[in-house]
Design an enzyme around this catalytic site. Structure first.
Site, short mmCIF file in Angstrom:
data_model
loop_
_atom_site.label_atom_id
_atom_site.label_comp_id
_atom_site.label_asym_id
_atom_site.label_seq_id
_atom_site.Cartn_x
_atom_site.Cartn_y
_atom_site.Cartn_z
N GLN A 308 0.83 -1.20 0.00
CA GLN A 308 0.00 0.00 0.00
C GLN A 308 0.87 1.25 0.00
OE1 GLN A 308 -2.23 0.75 3.55
NE2 GLN A 308 -3.57 2.27 2.58
N GLN A 311 2.24 1.89 -3.40
CA GLN A 311 1.23 2.48 -4.27
C GLN A 311 1.03 3.95 -3.94
OE1 GLN A 311 -0.39 1.80 -6.92
NE2 GLN A 311 -1.88 3.47 -6.85
N GLU A 312 1.10 4.30 -2.66
CA GLU A 312 0.89 5.69 -2.25
C GLU A 312 2.07 6.58 -2.62
OE1 GLU A 312 -1.65 7.16 -1.08
OE2 GLU A 312 -3.00 5.61 -0.33
N SER A 313 3.29 6.13 -2.33
CA SER A 313 4.44 7.05 -2.41
C SER A 313 5.68 6.49 -3.06
CB SER A 313 4.82 7.47 -0.98
OG SER A 313 5.31 6.34 -0.25
N TYR A 438 -6.63 1.22 -7.58
CA TYR A 438 -5.79 1.31 -6.39
C TYR A 438 -5.61 -0.06 -5.74
CZ TYR A 438 -4.62 3.01 -1.60
OH TYR A 438 -4.05 3.26 -0.38
#
Length: 462
Positions: A308, A311-313, A438
């Site tokens: 996760q 995927q975010e950063s 996402y």
């Protein structure tokens, strides 16, 4: 990939791989009543990501595994899975009558009809020529002549190559090794030990995420169906299997199971996958302990949190989006304040805060939502907001779908951006496709990360 609808889960598994090959198994009666009387359906399969494997909770799962469990549940019996390494072993043992059926990702072949009968087709695949993107680049069957080509001996791949050699391409040669699996041969291509191989599209889709330099050159045949093998004479079992399939197909349960294993691998991005694998070595070690601690603290697998965060950063603690979210877990200023995170750029605070927020979202979901859907829907809420998830669940129920199922929610979420729908919903417009993409990417990263870590533990060089 197209799946042919059908399937749910039940019963227990007698799983003892260390007993494989220790002694000769007695012949079993294929009669349906005999199976019910014994209370056990004996099934031959392979240990592979498309058939049967052990998950991170040390539980057996897999596409074939789940289908078989559903069938056995309708019979009211348990399943004894017997893992075999090769297709030849599976066919020989089934022919000897030591198992009731084989569920091992096998296609319908004319050569198999002499000794076996087939169950209904349940998944569509296509044979593909696979090579290394930095190696040989055949674009046609003629281009395969002279290359080092290896396939499993006794497989549908070998049968197809034999047909092509005998009818059109007499100079076509290959090595057929019955002791290897498709997955191992794909790894040999990735390691450049051989030029190319042939593999079914579903196997390729799974494995090219672990070995991104694998490249699909062209299909070798028309799409064909996977089917279970039964011994000749197992007519009652065959009838029960077809009856089960008709019911399971009508209920679309196979769609749910297929989505669990294949939905997140439909889109392959070589550049993104290769970059992610590099960053497992380059960036992850600095933060792995933080993910492990947060996972244990809030009840998540640390690899999911790491996926996760990527995927975010992309594991950058200073990441910033145009909307003002910051840090490793890309927290908004408001959410960070509610969580007590005073420095979003501090990786420890960000990872702990993001995991705590995800756990909070998961706890706020209806008790009727079970795992793994519960965690998947919580991740979607992390992306789009819990209000829009409530709207999506209401819309799913209105459409006659299951609001507790991520599979059904991912179908209705994109409608939140359509005026005909969002103007009637409490929380209004949302970019509903975003949480779908996402979650697909997070599941993809999580699978790749798990495989890469396993390869490293085994001394491989991914």
């Amino acid at each position: 990939m197209r799946f042919i609808k059908g399937l749910a889960l039940a019963t227990t598994v007698a799983f003892a791989p260390w007993l494989v090959g220790c002694q000769k198994e007695p012949a079993l009666s294929p009669a349906l009543q005999a199976i019910k009387d014994s209370g056990t359906l004996v099934v031959l399969t392979r240990n592979a990501p498309t058939t049967h494997f052990i998950d991170r909770d040390d539980q057996p799962i897999g596409f074939e595994h789940d289908l078989v469990k559903d069938f056995a549940n309708t019979l009211g019996v348990d399943v004894e899975f017997r893992l075999r390494h090769t297709i030849t072993e599976i066919q020989n043992e089934l022919d000897a009558g030591t198992a009731h059926l084989a569920a091992a990702g096998l296609t319908r072949l004319e050569s198999r009809t002499e000794n076996f009968s087939f169950g209904p087709g349940y998944y569509e695949v296509q044979q593909q020529v696979v090579c290394h993107r930095a190696g040989a680049q055949p674009r046609s069957l003629e281009d395969l002549v002279g290359l080092s080509l290896q396939v499993i001996g006794g497989s549908s791949y070998e049968e197809r190559l034999t047909q092509l050699r005998d009818t059109e391409y007499p100079e076509l040669t290959w090595d057929a090794d019955p002791s290897l699996s498709t997955e191992l041969i794909l790894q040999k291509v990735w390691e450049k030990q051989i030029d190319c191989t042939i593999a079914d599209s579903n196997i390729v889709a799974i494995n090219r995420r672990y070995f991104p330099e694998l490249s699909v050159m062209f299909p070798l045949n028309e799409p064909e169906e996977l089917a279970w093998l039964l011994p000749k004479g197992a007519d009652e079992l065959g009838q029960a299997l077809h009856a089960w399939y008709e019911e399971a197909n009508a209920a679309a349960r196979i769609t749910l199971i297929a989505a669990r294993y294949y939905a997140h691998v439909e889109i392959f991005d070589y550049v993104d996958t290769a970059r992610f694998i590099r960053r497992i070595d380059e960036r992850l070690p600095a933060y792995q302990a933080l993910f492990e601690h947060a996972g244990e603290k809030y009840g998540f697998d640390w690899r999911l949190l790491a996926a996760q965060a990527y995927q975010e950063s992309h594991w950058s603690p200073t990441a910033r989006s145009p909307t003002g979210v910051r840090g490793m877990m890309m927290l908004t200023l408001r959410t960070a304040g509610e969580l007590g995170v005073d420095n979003r750029l501090d990786p420890a605070q960000s990872i702990d805060g993001g995991a705590r927020y995800l756990a909070n979202l998961r706890s706020r979901l209806s008790e009727s939502i079970t795992e793994p859907d519960r965690t998947w829907i919580a991740l979607a809420a992390y992306n789009v907001g819990m209000g829009h998830i409530h709207d999506a669940r209401a819309l799913a129920a209105h459409k006659g779908k299951n609001p507790d199922s991520w599979l059904d929610l991912r179908e209705v979420l994109p409608r939140l951006s359509q005026p005909d729908y969002y103007r009637h919903l409490r929380y209004g417009y949302a970019r509903g496709s975003e949480p779908v993409h996402y979650l697909r990417r997070i599941r993809n990263y999580e699978d790749i990360l798990g495989k890469q870590l396993t390869l490293r533990e085994e001394g491989g060089t991914p």
